[in-house]
Enzyme design. Structure first.
Site, short mmCIF file in Angstrom:
data_model
loop_
_atom_site.label_atom_id
_atom_site.label_comp_id
_atom_site.label_asym_id
_atom_site.label_seq_id
_atom_site.Cartn_x
_atom_site.Cartn_y
_atom_site.Cartn_z
N HIS A 21 0.89 -1.26 -0.07
CA HIS A 21 -0.09 -0.04 0.16
C HIS A 21 0.82 1.18 -0.07
O HIS A 21 0.57 2.12 -0.73
CB HIS A 21 -0.74 0.05 1.35
CG HIS A 21 -2.09 -0.90 1.40
ND1 HIS A 21 -2.30 -1.65 2.29
CD2 HIS A 21 -3.06 -1.02 0.30
CE1 HIS A 21 -3.40 -2.42 2.33
NE2 HIS A 21 -3.84 -1.95 0.92
N LYS A 45 -18.07 -4.48 6.18
CA LYS A 45 -16.87 -5.31 6.20
C LYS A 45 -16.17 -5.39 7.70
O LYS A 45 -16.31 -4.19 8.16
CB LYS A 45 -15.79 -4.61 5.34
CG LYS A 45 -14.91 -5.66 4.96
CD LYS A 45 -13.87 -5.04 3.79
CE LYS A 45 -12.63 -5.93 3.32
NZ LYS A 45 -11.94 -5.22 2.45
N ARG A 94 -2.20 -5.85 -8.49
CA ARG A 94 -0.98 -6.92 -8.11
C ARG A 94 -1.15 -8.06 -9.35
O ARG A 94 0.19 -8.54 -9.44
CB ARG A 94 -1.43 -7.77 -6.63
CG ARG A 94 -1.18 -6.81 -5.57
CD ARG A 94 -1.86 -7.19 -4.24
NE ARG A 94 -3.28 -7.13 -4.44
CZ ARG A 94 -3.94 -6.84 -3.33
NH1 ARG A 94 -3.50 -7.04 -2.31
NH2 ARG A 94 -5.30 -6.64 -3.50
N SER A 132 -3.52 -7.47 2.51
CA SER A 132 -3.95 -7.46 3.87
C SER A 132 -4.46 -8.77 4.68
O SER A 132 -3.99 -9.31 5.71
CB SER A 132 -5.03 -6.10 4.18
OG SER A 132 -4.24 -5.11 3.72
P1 ADP Z 1 -6.53 -5.57 0.02
O1 ADP Z 1 -7.13 -5.79 1.38
O2 ADP Z 1 -6.55 -6.21 -0.87
O3 ADP Z 1 -4.88 -4.97 0.50
P2 ADP Z 1 -7.43 -2.67 -0.18
O4 ADP Z 1 -8.81 -2.23 -0.33
O5 ADP Z 1 -6.71 -2.20 1.36
O6 ADP Z 1 -6.99 -4.19 -0.54
O7 ADP Z 1 -6.52 -1.94 -0.99
C1 ADP Z 1 -6.31 -0.43 -1.36
C2 ADP Z 1 -5.74 -0.17 -2.77
O8 ADP Z 1 -4.11 -0.52 -2.84
C3 ADP Z 1 -6.27 -0.90 -3.85
O9 ADP Z 1 -6.13 -0.17 -4.79
C4 ADP Z 1 -5.34 -2.23 -3.79
O10 ADP Z 1 -5.56 -3.13 -5.33
C5 ADP Z 1 -4.21 -1.69 -3.69
N1 ADP Z 1 -3.15 -2.72 -3.18
C6 ADP Z 1 -3.17 -3.57 -2.02
N2 ADP Z 1 -2.02 -4.11 -1.91
C7 ADP Z 1 -1.11 -3.69 -3.09
C8 ADP Z 1 0.16 -4.23 -3.05
N3 ADP Z 1 0.74 -5.38 -2.67
N4 ADP Z 1 0.77 -3.59 -4.28
C9 ADP Z 1 0.16 -2.68 -4.98
N5 ADP Z 1 -1.48 -2.27 -4.65
C10 ADP Z 1 -1.97 -2.90 -3.51
#
Ligand code: ADP
Length: 166
Positions: A21, A45, A94, A132
């Site tokens: 992130h 959620k 990803r 996450s």
């Molecule tokens: P997640 O729970 O799947 O990690 P989030 O809703 O918290 O997803 O993610 C917020 C944003 O960050 C989304 O656009 C998600 O695709 C992106 N994101 C999450 N993890 C990564 C990563 N490892 N690399 C790139 N973008 C990411």
């Protein structure tokens, strides 16, 4: 260039924020004058951390960036964009599995707010497996998550998991 196209948003759950992130946030912030990191306050959620806790972690981790504002929002991201004159929504991708979901979401959001552009930013190769949900599971079983999340998140996760297992 309109004012809207200089302001972007990156919405997500960030439960908890990972190095993936932070990487995508920092790279996005280099592309725009202002970047809102929008922590979803989603009643449906179930999260490990409250929206305030997730926001506070991100604020501390990103405090050196003058053009990043971390906020939380309950509602549709397209409405946040309208209210804050945001022209671009960035989503990190990803893998191909992310793309299918993200593409459908982008179609829906485009119908709801045609003036909001959606951009997909591919993950940096070293973070492509970070998720996450997987990190929470690993932490619950005592795995070392320190290479995957910022140090502050390691501390917060330790405290939260200890509380949950008492
Ligand atoms: P997640 O729970 O799947 O990690 P989030 O809703 O918290 O997803 O993610 C917020 C944003 O960050 C989304 O656009 C998600 O695709 C992106 N994101 C999450 N993890 C990564 C990563 N490892 N690399 C790139 N973008 C990411």
């Amino acid at each position: 260039m309109s004012a809207n196209s200089r302001t972007a948003m990156l919405p997500g759950s960030f439960d908890p924020p990972t190095n993936g992130h932070i990487d995508i946030i920092e790279r996005s912030a280099c592309l725009y004058e202002k970047l809102y990191v929008v922590v979803a306050d989603n009643v449906q959620k179930q999260c490990l951390f409250t929206p305030d806790e997730r926001m506070e972690m991100l604020r501390q981790i990103l405090q050196s960036h003058q053009n990043i504002e971390v906020v939380s929002y309950r509602g549709l991201v397209v409405d946040f964009a309208r209210e804050h004159e945001v022209g671009v929504m960035i989503r990190g991708v990803r893998a191909l599995v992310d793309f299918g979901y993200e593409f459908e979401l982008a179609m829906t959001n485009k119908q709801l707010n045609p003036s909001l552009e959606v951009l997909f930013l591919p993950t940096s190769p070293k973070y492509f497996q970070l998720r996450s949900s997987a990190i929470k599971e690993m932490a619950a079983y005592g795995a070392d998550i320190s290479p995957m999340v910022p140090p502050l998140v390691v501390q917060m996760m330790r405290k939260r998991i200890k509380l949950l297992t008492l």
